[in-house]
Design an enzyme around this catalytic site. Structure first.
Site, PDB file in Angstrom:
ATOM      1  N   TYR A  13     -36.871 -54.777 -43.552  1.00  0.00           N
ATOM      2  CA  TYR A  13     -37.726 -55.773 -42.730  1.00  0.00           C
ATOM      3  C   TYR A  13     -37.223 -56.893 -42.259  1.00  0.00           C
ATOM      4  O   TYR A  13     -37.380 -57.228 -41.279  1.00  0.00           O
ATOM      5  CB  TYR A  13     -38.915 -56.205 -43.703  1.00  0.00           C
ATOM      6  CG  TYR A  13     -39.806 -55.143 -44.065  1.00  0.00           C
ATOM      7  CD1 TYR A  13     -41.196 -55.309 -43.268  1.00  0.00           C
ATOM      8  CD2 TYR A  13     -39.808 -54.356 -45.099  1.00  0.00           C
ATOM      9  CE1 TYR A  13     -42.043 -54.320 -43.657  1.00  0.00           C
ATOM     10  CE2 TYR A  13     -41.051 -53.247 -45.358  1.00  0.00           C
ATOM     11  CZ  TYR A  13     -41.814 -53.347 -44.597  1.00  0.00           C
ATOM     12  OH  TYR A  13     -42.928 -52.268 -44.702  1.00  0.00           O
ATOM     13  N   VAL A  88     -29.680 -56.171 -47.543  1.00  0.00           N
ATOM     14  CA  VAL A  88     -29.962 -55.288 -48.308  1.00  0.00           C
ATOM     15  C   VAL A  88     -31.009 -55.859 -49.492  1.00  0.00           C
ATOM     16  O   VAL A  88     -31.343 -57.042 -49.625  1.00  0.00           O
ATOM     17  CB  VAL A  88     -28.935 -54.699 -49.290  1.00  0.00           C
ATOM     18  CG1 VAL A  88     -27.980 -54.092 -48.323  1.00  0.00           C
ATOM     19  CG2 VAL A  88     -28.335 -55.577 -49.980  1.00  0.00           C
ATOM     20  N   SER A 129     -29.641 -61.378 -47.611  1.00  0.00           N
ATOM     21  CA  SER A 129     -30.701 -61.096 -48.598  1.00  0.00           C
ATOM     22  C   SER A 129     -30.746 -62.349 -49.312  1.00  0.00           C
ATOM     23  O   SER A 129     -29.807 -63.173 -49.203  1.00  0.00           O
ATOM     24  CB  SER A 129     -29.867 -60.210 -49.705  1.00  0.00           C
ATOM     25  OG  SER A 129     -29.505 -58.794 -48.825  1.00  0.00           O
ATOM     26  N   ALA A 251     -57.569 -72.524 -43.589  1.00  0.00           N
ATOM     27  CA  ALA A 251     -57.604 -71.113 -44.051  1.00  0.00           C
ATOM     28  C   ALA A 251     -56.929 -70.136 -43.094  1.00  0.00           C
ATOM     29  O   ALA A 251     -56.861 -69.153 -43.447  1.00  0.00           O
ATOM     30  CB  ALA A 251     -59.408 -70.922 -43.894  1.00  0.00           C
ATOM     31  N   CYS A 279     -41.423 -61.682 -50.942  1.00  0.00           N
ATOM     32  CA  CYS A 279     -40.280 -62.672 -51.229  1.00  0.00           C
ATOM     33  C   CYS A 279     -40.876 -63.584 -52.340  1.00  0.00           C
ATOM     34  O   CYS A 279     -40.264 -63.944 -53.273  1.00  0.00           O
ATOM     35  CB  CYS A 279     -40.119 -63.283 -50.050  1.00  0.00           C
ATOM     36  SG  CYS A 279     -38.938 -62.638 -48.986  1.00  0.00           S
ATOM     37  N   ARG A 349     -45.994 -54.999 -49.677  1.00  0.00           N
ATOM     38  CA  ARG A 349     -45.408 -55.389 -51.103  1.00  0.00           C
ATOM     39  C   ARG A 349     -46.116 -56.546 -51.579  1.00  0.00           C
ATOM     40  O   ARG A 349     -46.223 -57.386 -50.928  1.00  0.00           O
ATOM     41  CB  ARG A 349     -43.713 -55.473 -50.887  1.00  0.00           C
ATOM     42  CG  ARG A 349     -42.837 -54.274 -50.564  1.00  0.00           C
ATOM     43  CD  ARG A 349     -41.630 -54.412 -50.143  1.00  0.00           C
ATOM     44  NE  ARG A 349     -41.330 -55.349 -48.969  1.00  0.00           N
ATOM     45  CZ  ARG A 349     -40.158 -55.571 -48.166  1.00  0.00           C
ATOM     46  NH1 ARG A 349     -39.045 -55.081 -49.046  1.00  0.00           N
ATOM     47  NH2 ARG A 349     -40.159 -56.275 -47.121  1.00  0.00           N
TER      48      ARG A 349
HETATM   49  N1  LIG Z   1     -39.249 -58.938 -46.148  1.00  0.00           N
HETATM   50  C1  LIG Z   1     -38.823 -60.468 -45.807  1.00  0.00           C
HETATM   51  O1  LIG Z   1     -39.848 -60.758 -45.208  1.00  0.00           O
HETATM   52  C2  LIG Z   1     -37.929 -61.126 -46.255  1.00  0.00           C
HETATM   53  C3  LIG Z   1     -37.535 -62.505 -45.729  1.00  0.00           C
HETATM   54  C4  LIG Z   1     -36.641 -63.215 -46.147  1.00  0.00           C
HETATM   55  C5  LIG Z   1     -35.544 -62.753 -46.730  1.00  0.00           C
HETATM   56  N2  LIG Z   1     -35.790 -61.538 -47.501  1.00  0.00           N
HETATM   57  C6  LIG Z   1     -34.749 -60.972 -48.032  1.00  0.00           C
HETATM   58  O2  LIG Z   1     -34.061 -60.035 -47.334  1.00  0.00           O
HETATM   59  C7  LIG Z   1     -33.391 -58.866 -48.187  1.00  0.00           C
HETATM   60  C8  LIG Z   1     -33.801 -57.591 -47.443  1.00  0.00           C
HETATM   61  O3  LIG Z   1     -35.384 -57.584 -47.415  1.00  0.00           O
HETATM   62  P1  LIG Z   1     -36.031 -56.767 -46.795  1.00  0.00           P
HETATM   63  O4  LIG Z   1     -37.504 -56.771 -46.905  1.00  0.00           O
HETATM   64  O5  LIG Z   1     -35.491 -56.216 -45.340  1.00  0.00           O
HETATM   65  O6  LIG Z   1     -35.760 -55.086 -47.599  1.00  0.00           O
HETATM   66  P2  LIG Z   1     -35.869 -53.809 -47.522  1.00  0.00           P
HETATM   67  O7  LIG Z   1     -36.082 -53.120 -48.906  1.00  0.00           O
HETATM   68  O8  LIG Z   1     -37.011 -53.682 -46.422  1.00  0.00           O
HETATM   69  O9  LIG Z   1     -34.635 -53.065 -46.654  1.00  0.00           O
HETATM   70  C9  LIG Z   1     -33.381 -53.188 -47.582  1.00  0.00           C
HETATM   71  C10 LIG Z   1     -32.507 -51.853 -47.133  1.00  0.00           C
HETATM   72  O10 LIG Z   1     -31.349 -51.952 -47.398  1.00  0.00           O
HETATM   73  C11 LIG Z   1     -30.871 -50.571 -47.443  1.00  0.00           C
HETATM   74  N3  LIG Z   1     -29.518 -50.698 -48.595  1.00  0.00           N
HETATM   75  C12 LIG Z   1     -29.455 -50.789 -49.994  1.00  0.00           C
HETATM   76  N4  LIG Z   1     -28.152 -50.786 -50.207  1.00  0.00           N
HETATM   77  C13 LIG Z   1     -27.515 -50.642 -49.017  1.00  0.00           C
HETATM   78  C14 LIG Z   1     -26.259 -50.413 -48.726  1.00  0.00           C
HETATM   79  N5  LIG Z   1     -25.099 -50.559 -49.617  1.00  0.00           N
HETATM   80  N6  LIG Z   1     -25.841 -50.203 -47.445  1.00  0.00           N
HETATM   81  C15 LIG Z   1     -26.685 -50.217 -46.699  1.00  0.00           C
HETATM   82  N7  LIG Z   1     -28.057 -50.272 -46.592  1.00  0.00           N
HETATM   83  C16 LIG Z   1     -28.249 -50.243 -48.103  1.00  0.00           C
HETATM   84  C17 LIG Z   1     -31.998 -49.855 -48.341  1.00  0.00           C
HETATM   85  O11 LIG Z   1     -31.808 -48.613 -48.102  1.00  0.00           O
HETATM   86  C18 LIG Z   1     -33.141 -50.672 -47.393  1.00  0.00           C
HETATM   87  O12 LIG Z   1     -33.366 -49.740 -46.424  1.00  0.00           O
HETATM   88  C19 LIG Z   1     -33.892 -59.058 -49.555  1.00  0.00           C
HETATM   89  O13 LIG Z   1     -33.135 -59.959 -50.302  1.00  0.00           O
HETATM   90  C20 LIG Z   1     -34.988 -60.169 -49.360  1.00  0.00           C
HETATM   91  O14 LIG Z   1     -35.562 -60.890 -50.436  1.00  0.00           O
HETATM   92  C21 LIG Z   1     -36.891 -60.837 -47.048  1.00  0.00           C
END
Ligand SMILES: NC(=O)c1ccc[n+]([C@@H]2O[C@H](COP(=O)([O-])OP(=O)(O)OC[C@H]3O[C@@H](n4cnc5c(N)ncnc54)[C@H](O)[C@@H]3O)[C@@H](O)[C@H]2O)c1
EC number: 1.1.1.22
Length: 483
Positions: A13, A88, A129, A251, A279, A349
């Site tokens: 994402y 990741v 991340s 709201a 998050c 999620r």
């Molecule tokens: N989703 C959000 O809105 C959001 C916002 C801000 C920060 N974050 C942070 O960003 C990070 C990622 O969130 P996300 O929602 O994108 O997670 P996600 O689970 O959608 O995607 C993470 C991806 O990383 C891949 N991955 C894991 N290990 C890997 C590696 N060694 N090499 C390559 N790919 C690998 C996984 O297969 C997965 O597809 C998290 O730490 C999250 O807290 C997320």
């Protein structure tokens, strides 16, 4: 030397949309997004992207194959990259020390080890991340311990448009290079730079404080329901005070998306069934854990209460549904409108809808679920996840995923609105009423519907933070009470 080549580890994402925008705004930079999951990469290369975000399809279509690539060839992408994003997942630990609270950094560590193994030239490694404070130090330790001769690393922390790095000439130069990318569409004054640890903590702090604001207004919604006050009016009045401000007290707020790299993209309405998204819960749990590790139990307890209030809000809402339906939903059909944690996404999620659905299923209801962007398989995966489900067969027997709201509500005793999709506001509720069991109930967990109009049609309507009257047909029976 300006950045010419970017690799992003993690096509989720964050990684997918962030890199799509970079590719759009910086056509001279080659951006390659890699992932361990071949399936995810194949989805990014297909016509049906793995995630829904308004505008994302168009951006990907424009850039893919031009300067945006989704690939499983991690080695090639890392070798040629000047800058590597680590995007990741950092889920909450499910086993061992800190179980249920600490962030699990195994994927971040794994990514750092892969970089250390492959890199043959200097790299800027950007921690995108969300991680506990001082995680960049762990990344640095792994990279330095495995450093090849002549290869140097700069490690930056970059949640959203905040960039943290070392206060050395090399650190400052790396920060400037990353700034120059974001500057293509974000004014320089809106890009903050700090030291690495402040940047890491700021992300957790921002999420914790935004969630706290939601929990605060949600706690007041319980008082409103008990007293006859209306939480929307209270929120408006409170937000009128310029020291407090109206944001996230309404709201419905103007939502910005991940494509804007905004800090507020996962925020949504308040006064509802509780906050969701990947998050908030995870990051506050992580903050609580950090506080405990730092021997700050009072601070830990303070932030834990934000999560507890959110749980309370969700269970309060489901209890209200069950109580209203004569204290039993066993054998009743209930329509769930919306399964995503907020509108304009297919992301489920920590979606409050999961809690609502699970509780109603446990109480013996059968559910008809409709969400415009959440796929059937995702709904079943969420509801049959071992952490919440003992009998996947029972769930499959009692849940029907429908193609539209009209089919979903047909024959149901109640509708529960769990996501604030605009299309739910403009449904033909007269038509829906005709085909529902009577008395027909609507539980508006997002405060998006026209409650008076629904009451006039004949619905029994319940929402959060406000007492509502009875349907016109019932008024002569019971003049002084509310549902
Ligand atoms: N989703 C959000 O809105 C959001 C916002 C801000 C920060 N974050 C942070 O960003 C990070 C990622 O969130 P996300 O929602 O994108 O997670 P996600 O689970 O959608 O995607 C993470 C991806 O990383 C891949 N991955 C894991 N290990 C890997 C590696 N060694 N090499 C390559 N790919 C690998 C996984 O297969 C997965 O597809 C998290 O730490 C999250 O807290 C997320």
């Amino acid at each position: 030397m300006a950045i010419k080549n970017i690799c992003c580890m993690g096509a989720g994402y964050v990684g997918g949309p962030t890199c799509s925008v970079i590719a759009l705004k910086c056509p001279e930079i080659k951006v390659t997004v890699v992932d361990l999951s071949k399936e995810r990469i194949a989805q990014w290369n297909s016509d049906k992207l793995p995630i829904y975000e308004p505008g994302l399809d168009e951006v990907v279509k424009l850039c893919r194959g031009r300067n945006l690539f989704f690939s499983c060839d991690m080695k090639a992408a890392i070798l040629e990259a000047d800058l590597i994003f680590i995007s990741v997942n950092t889920p909450t630990k499910t086993i061992g020390n800190g179980k249920g609270r600490a962030a699990d950094l195994k994927y971040v560590e794994g990514a750092a080890r892969i970089i250390a193994d492959i890199a043959k030239s200097n790299k800027i490694v950007v921690e995108k991340s969300t991680v506990p404070v001082r995680a960049a130090e762990s990344i640095a330790k792994i990279l330095i311990a495995n450093q090849k001769q002549g290869v140097t690393y700069q490690i930056l922390s970059n949640p959203e448009v905040l960039i943290g790095g070392e206060e050395t000439p090399g650190g400052k130069e790396a920060i400037e290079k990353l700034c120059s990318i974001y500057e293509r569409w974000i004014p320089r004054k809106n890009i903050l730079t700090t030291n690495t640890w402040s940047s890491e903590l700021s992300k957790l702090a921002a999420n914790a404080m935004l969630a706290q604001r939601i929990s605060s207004i949600n706690s007041l919604s319980a008082i409103c329901e008990a007293t006859g006050a209306d939480v929307s009016e209270v929120a408006r009045a409170v937000g009128f005070d310029s020291r407090i401000g109206p944001k996230f007290l309404q709201a419905s707020i103007g939502k910005r998306t991940r494509l804007n790299l905004s800090v507020s993209f996962y925020l949504h309405c308040i006064s509802l069934i509780g906050f969701g998204g990947s998050c908030f819960q995870k990051d506050i749990l992580n903050l609580v854990y950090i506080c405990e590790c730092l021997n700050l139990p009072e601070v830990a307890a303070y932030w834990q209460q934000v999560i507890d209030m959110n749980e309370y809000q969700k269970s309060r809402f489901t209890s209200k549904i069950i109580e209203s339906l004569f204290n039993t939903v066993s054998g009743k059909k209930i329509c769930i409108l919306g399964f995503a944690f907020k509108c304009n996404t297919g992301d489920t999620r920590e979606s409050p809808a999961i809690h609502v659905a699970k509780t109603l299923l446990d109480e013996g209801a059968s559910l008809k679920i409709y969400d415009p962007k959440v796929e059937e398989f995702r709904i079943f995966e969420d509801l049959t996840h071992p952490s919440i489900c003992e009998s996947p067969e029972e769930v499959r027997k009692n849940v029907l995923v429908c193609k539209d709201a009209y089919t979903a509500s047909e024959g149901c005793h109640a509708i529960v609105v769990c996501t604030e999709w605009n299309e739910f506001v403009v449904l033909d509720y007269n038509k829906i009423y005709e085909k529902m069991m009577k008395p027909a109930y609507i539980f508006d967990g997002r405060k998006i519907l026209d409650h008076e109009a629904l009451i006039n049609i004949g619905y029994h309507v319940q929402t959060i933070g406000k007492q509502l009257g009875k349907p016109a047909v019932m008024r002569s029976w019971c003049t002084n009470s509310v549902d």
